[in-house]
Design an enzyme around this catalytic site. Structure first.
Site, PDB file in Angstrom:
ATOM      1  N   CYS A 195      39.503 -10.846 -58.748  1.00 45.95           N
ATOM      2  CA  CYS A 195      39.024 -12.219 -58.960  1.00 45.95           C
ATOM      3  C   CYS A 195      37.784 -12.442 -58.118  1.00 45.95           C
ATOM      4  CB  CYS A 195      40.101 -13.199 -58.537  1.00 45.95           C
ATOM      5  SG  CYS A 195      41.689 -12.909 -59.293  1.00 45.95           S
ATOM      6  N   ARG A 197      33.776 -10.664 -62.207  1.00 43.46           N
ATOM      7  CA  ARG A 197      34.986 -10.216 -61.523  1.00 43.46           C
ATOM      8  C   ARG A 197      36.254 -10.755 -62.189  1.00 43.46           C
ATOM      9  NH1 ARG A 197      34.340  -8.116 -56.566  1.00 43.46           N
ATOM     10  NH2 ARG A 197      36.490  -8.643 -56.061  1.00 43.46           N
ATOM     11  N   TRP A 248      41.042 -13.216 -62.525  1.00 41.83           N
ATOM     12  CA  TRP A 248      41.368 -12.081 -63.386  1.00 41.83           C
ATOM     13  C   TRP A 248      42.865 -11.914 -63.218  1.00 41.83           C
ATOM     14  CZ3 TRP A 248      39.370  -9.296 -67.145  1.00 41.83           C
ATOM     15  CH2 TRP A 248      40.022  -8.129 -67.512  1.00 41.83           C
ATOM     16  N   ASN A 285      42.171 -13.142 -53.829  1.00 41.77           N
ATOM     17  CA  ASN A 285      41.820 -12.027 -54.719  1.00 41.77           C
ATOM     18  C   ASN A 285      42.655 -10.841 -54.272  1.00 41.77           C
ATOM     19  OD1 ASN A 285      40.644  -9.999 -56.270  1.00 41.77           O
ATOM     20  ND2 ASN A 285      39.130  -9.577 -54.671  1.00 41.77           N
ATOM     21  N   GLY A 286      43.430 -10.262 -55.185  1.00 45.91           N
ATOM     22  CA  GLY A 286      44.270  -9.115 -54.813  1.00 45.91           C
ATOM     23  C   GLY A 286      45.668  -9.274 -55.376  1.00 45.91           C
ATOM     24  N   GLU A 343      38.224  13.331 -74.081  1.00 46.80           N
ATOM     25  CA  GLU A 343      37.677  12.126 -73.443  1.00 46.80           C
ATOM     26  C   GLU A 343      36.256  12.383 -72.933  1.00 46.80           C
ATOM     27  OE1 GLU A 343      37.076   8.348 -71.811  1.00 46.80           O
ATOM     28  OE2 GLU A 343      38.184   9.173 -73.514  1.00 46.80           O
ATOM     29  N   LYS A 392      32.854  10.330 -74.109  1.00 44.88           N
ATOM     30  CA  LYS A 392      31.950   9.664 -73.154  1.00 44.88           C
ATOM     31  C   LYS A 392      30.502  10.089 -73.418  1.00 44.88           C
ATOM     32  CE  LYS A 392      33.930   6.816 -71.891  1.00 44.88           C
ATOM     33  NZ  LYS A 392      35.207   6.854 -72.482  1.00 44.88           N
ATOM     34  N   GLU A 431      29.254   8.581 -76.830  1.00 47.69           N
ATOM     35  CA  GLU A 431      29.070   7.132 -76.984  1.00 47.69           C
ATOM     36  C   GLU A 431      27.950   6.556 -76.131  1.00 47.69           C
ATOM     37  OE1 GLU A 431      32.276   4.480 -75.809  1.00 47.69           O
ATOM     38  OE2 GLU A 431      33.182   6.097 -74.648  1.00 47.69           O
ATOM     39  N   HIS A 467      39.338  30.143 -84.874  1.00 43.38           N
ATOM     40  CA  HIS A 467      39.735  29.821 -86.256  1.00 43.38           C
ATOM     41  C   HIS A 467      38.633  29.081 -86.990  1.00 43.38           C
ATOM     42  CE1 HIS A 467      43.733  31.242 -85.270  1.00 43.38           C
ATOM     43  NE2 HIS A 467      43.702  30.490 -84.196  1.00 43.38           N
ATOM     44  N   LYS A 501      32.578  -3.680 -76.616  1.00 42.15           N
ATOM     45  CA  LYS A 501      33.625  -3.410 -75.622  1.00 42.15           C
ATOM     46  C   LYS A 501      35.013  -3.591 -76.215  1.00 42.15           C
ATOM     47  CE  LYS A 501      35.352  -2.332 -71.697  1.00 42.15           C
ATOM     48  NZ  LYS A 501      35.372  -0.919 -71.378  1.00 42.15           N
TER      49      LYS A 501
HETATM   50  C1  AGP Z   1      35.762   3.850 -74.953  1.00 45.57           C
HETATM   51  O1  AGP Z   1      34.820   4.105 -74.003  1.00 45.57           O
HETATM   52  C2  AGP Z   1      35.357   2.895 -75.999  1.00 45.57           C
HETATM   53  N1  AGP Z   1      34.934   1.688 -75.459  1.00 45.57           N
HETATM   54  C3  AGP Z   1      36.395   2.717 -77.096  1.00 45.57           C
HETATM   55  O2  AGP Z   1      36.702   3.965 -77.644  1.00 45.57           O
HETATM   56  C4  AGP Z   1      37.700   2.053 -76.647  1.00 45.57           C
HETATM   57  O3  AGP Z   1      38.447   2.926 -75.884  1.00 45.57           O
HETATM   58  C5  AGP Z   1      38.505   1.650 -77.901  1.00 45.57           C
HETATM   59  O4  AGP Z   1      37.741   0.749 -78.633  1.00 45.57           O
HETATM   60  C6  AGP Z   1      39.843   1.029 -77.513  1.00 45.57           C
HETATM   61  O5  AGP Z   1      39.630  -0.137 -76.804  1.00 45.57           O
HETATM   62  P1  AGP Z   1      40.877  -0.821 -76.062  1.00 45.57           P
HETATM   63  O6  AGP Z   1      41.387   0.124 -75.025  1.00 45.57           O
HETATM   64  O7  AGP Z   1      40.308  -2.091 -75.480  1.00 45.57           O
HETATM   65  O8  AGP Z   1      41.905  -1.112 -77.112  1.00 45.57           O
END
Ligand code: AGP
Length: 609
Positions: A2, A27, A74, A100-101, A482, A486, A489, A505, A604
């Site tokens: 927060c 935050r 938060w 906050n915490g 993963e 990264k 994207e 294969h 996001k």
């Molecule tokens: C990951 O870096 C991306 N932002 C995206 O793949 C994300 O993980 C996916 O949209 C799922 O989002 P969520 O965890 O908020 O459900």
């Protein structure tokens, strides 16, 4: 995570409080409030929603007075609501506090205070602090604050206000940031520098265990024993935008470096002090409840799906329950086999991803018990699921998910250990050993972040390759997926991850001279197999960057470069090996001049199908 603020001076406190909170909204932004002492009583205005809602609310009635505290929330304990918003007060209204915490032992303290007749109005952990100071107060403000700190456990930065001391704020911290801004005839308190940078650049950075008694023309800092501490003034030379990022160039880099704390905050309230067991008060499951499941279903999207793959491995390995995993957008249209003996776990940082939410609703419709692993309290998925485990990563601003991923991994690990503890599927010594290593993990994540220079160099060298491949076996393969996501994207490089044993294969055809291959080799049970796959790509003249545990002396013989992470159990090492992959993607994107925090074509939280 927060944002908290405090002001004592000669001007109207509300002006600084609201402005300071505006600068701290990154935050936390699910509710906000201020408390100002008008000379007679503490006047509180608070509301659910973004700060704009509070600004709207106090347009009619702005609390008057030259001393006050404020908070932007938060949520961690208690969904976003007016009553759960801060500041919180005691039964008499004499005290107001912002926090906050996480107060880890709030439940036992709350039960004790209710026994004594205290009336609680919110679901928060924080309100306990307001009633506790009321309970111990005998007229000495500082003494009462110290008595409260003797009783509470967890992480906190706190600001206290008391009607009996109309010219004084007391603030203190443990594990969470707190700064004091030094003004002329006024002083400022805040979680972070962005809140005060427009008012002063002279600050005291508070350390754990320090207590500051703040008046408009004096700041008295002591340790918990009352010994005076002479604070060094920290002159801030950042601009406001840089300050929001804590001096980091991007939120993504800041969030990568926040992982040790995020992982610690997610682990410590749930791990027994003697490392013998995981305690999940939010679930309260029994052996019978867990044994009634004949299948677990994990559903998620993107990075959360990759965390789910590791979670599947943990639950099958430790709790011995078969796990199916699915991408949410596929799951909801394939008529899955689910019934009342199925536990569906949905994983989502935002808690708002529409495919995952729809998959959750479909699972419930088919009779499954549902559990959400999410980072946002009060989110749609948190409200829809039967039960919720929160990842306490704090707000994740950058589109590319980093700290949410590592906190999802430890949450799935603790869930698997909790289920295995109830079922008795692993030996107590093994459990103790694993949980002891888990306790060390936050520091080890920190050590993995100590030397980024070699990673920066690799990123620069390969940032203009069109194709980059990631390989690994077992848990390494899931982390490779993963790592590749990264890189894709945020740097827009075409990156693919493959199960190392699958290369021959077909995909091996793509390997040609000079193509970069990131090879993870940390899983002892398949180590030799992974080495032979590495030799396959080396034979095609690929350039190989190996990721290995610190005690590995073999891999460097077969790769061009090796990045080592601290040694820990192979079940837990994904939390360490992902860090250099996050950094590799970040520095490659930087090298290519990409907008790291807001990559093209992405959002996001994906709230459309
Ligand atoms: C990951 O870096 C991306 N932002 C995206 O793949 C994300 O993980 C996916 O949209 C799922 O989002 P969520 O965890 O908020 O459900």
């Amino acid at each position: 995570m927060c944002g908290i603020v405090g002001y004592v001076g000669e001007k109207q406190a509300a002006d600084f409080l609201v402005d300071g909170l505006t600068k701290l909204e990154y935050r936390g932004y699910d509710s906000a409030g201020i408390a100002v002492f008008d000379g007679e009583k503490i006047d509180i205005e608070k509301t659910v929603g973004r700060l704009s809602a509070l600004k709207e609310k106090i347009k009619e009635h702005t609390p008057q007075g030259v001393i006050g505290i404020g908070h932007t929330r938060w949520a961690t304990h208690g969904r976003p609501s007016d009553v759960n918003a801060h500041p919180h007060t005691d039964c008499s209204g004499k005290f107001a506090i912002v926090h906050n915490g996480i107060i880890e032992n709030f439940m036992s303290l709350k039960e004790e205070l209710i026994e004594k007749g205290h009336k609680f109005v919110s679901e928060t952990d924080t309100e306990v602090v307001a009633h506790l100071i009321e309970d111990v107060y005998e007229g000495d403000f500082v003494k009462a604050v110290n008595a409260v700190l003797d009783r509470i456990e967890g992480s906190y930065s706190l600001v206290f206000m008391c009607q009996d001391y109309p010219d004084t704020l007391i603030c203190t911290k443990k594990d969470n940031p707190l700064v004091i801004g030094l003004g002329e005839g006024e002083n400022f308190i805040a979680s972070d520098i962005p809140a005060i940078i427009a008012y002063t650049r002279r600050t005291y950075i508070m350390n754990d265990g320090e207590i500051a008694v703040v008046k408009k023309d004096s700041i008295w800092v002591t340790d918990r024993k009352g010994n005076p501490i002479t604070k060094k003034v920290f002159e801030v030379n950042w601009n406001a935008e840089a300050a929001e990022k804590g001096g980091y160039e991007h939120f993504m880099l800041k969030e990568i470096f926040e992982q040790p704390k995020a992982v610690r905050d997610t682990i410590s309230p749930r791990l027994k002090k003697d490392n013998t067991a995981v305690v999940l008060d939010e679930l309260k499951w029994t052996k019978e409840y867990v044994e009634a499941f004949n299948k677990v279903y994990i559903i998620a999207c993107g990075t959360a799906y990759h965390a789910g793959l590791v979670g599947k491995y943990y639950i099958e390995k430790l709790a011995r329950i078969p796990v199916e995993i699915d991408i949410a957008s596929e799951f909801r249209y394939r008529d899955p086999i689910i019934d009342e003996h199925t536990l569906t776990i949905v994983i989502s940082q935002s808690g708002e991803t529409s495919d995952t939410l729809a998959a959750l609703k479909e699972s419930k419709r088919l009779g499954a018990k549902t559990l959400a692993v999410t980072n946002v309290v009060g989110s749609s998925i948190a409200r829809e699921a039967d039960q919720v485990m929160y990842t306490w990563a704090g707000p994740e601003i950058a589109v590319a998910s980093t700290k949410a991923y590592t906190t999802q991994l430890v949450t799935m690990f603790m869930l698997a250990m909790y289920m295995s503890g109830l079922k008795g599927t692993i030996a107590p010594e093994r459990a103790h050993d694993l949980l002891t290593q888990l306790r060390h993990l936050p520091d080890q994540v920190g050590r993995t972040l100590e030397d980024v220079e070699p990673i920066k160099t690799f990123a620069k060298n390969y940032a203009y390759n069109n194709d980059v491949f990631y390989i690994g076996r077992s848990l390494d393969y899931y982390v490779a997926l993963e790592g590749a996501l990264k890189l894709k994207e945020i740097s827009y490089i075409h990156a693919e991850a493959y199960a190392a044993g699958e290369l021959k294969h077909g995909t091996l055809a793509l390997i040609e001279s000079g193509v970069p291959v990131i090879a993870l080799a940390t899983q002892k049970s398949v180590y030799e197999k992974t080495l032979s796959n590495i030799k396959e790509v080396k034979a095609r003249d690929a350039v190989i960057i190996g990721i290995a545990a610190a005690d590995d002396t073999e891999l460097e013989k077969y790769v061009d470069h090796v990045i080592k992470v601290p040694t820990t159990d192979e079940l837990l090492i994904p939390l360490l090996t992902v860090v250099p992959l996050q950094l590799l993607a970040y520095y490659a994107a930087i090298t290519r001049g990409c907008d790291v925090d807001k990559p093209r074509n992405l959002a996001k939280s994906v709230t459309v199908e």
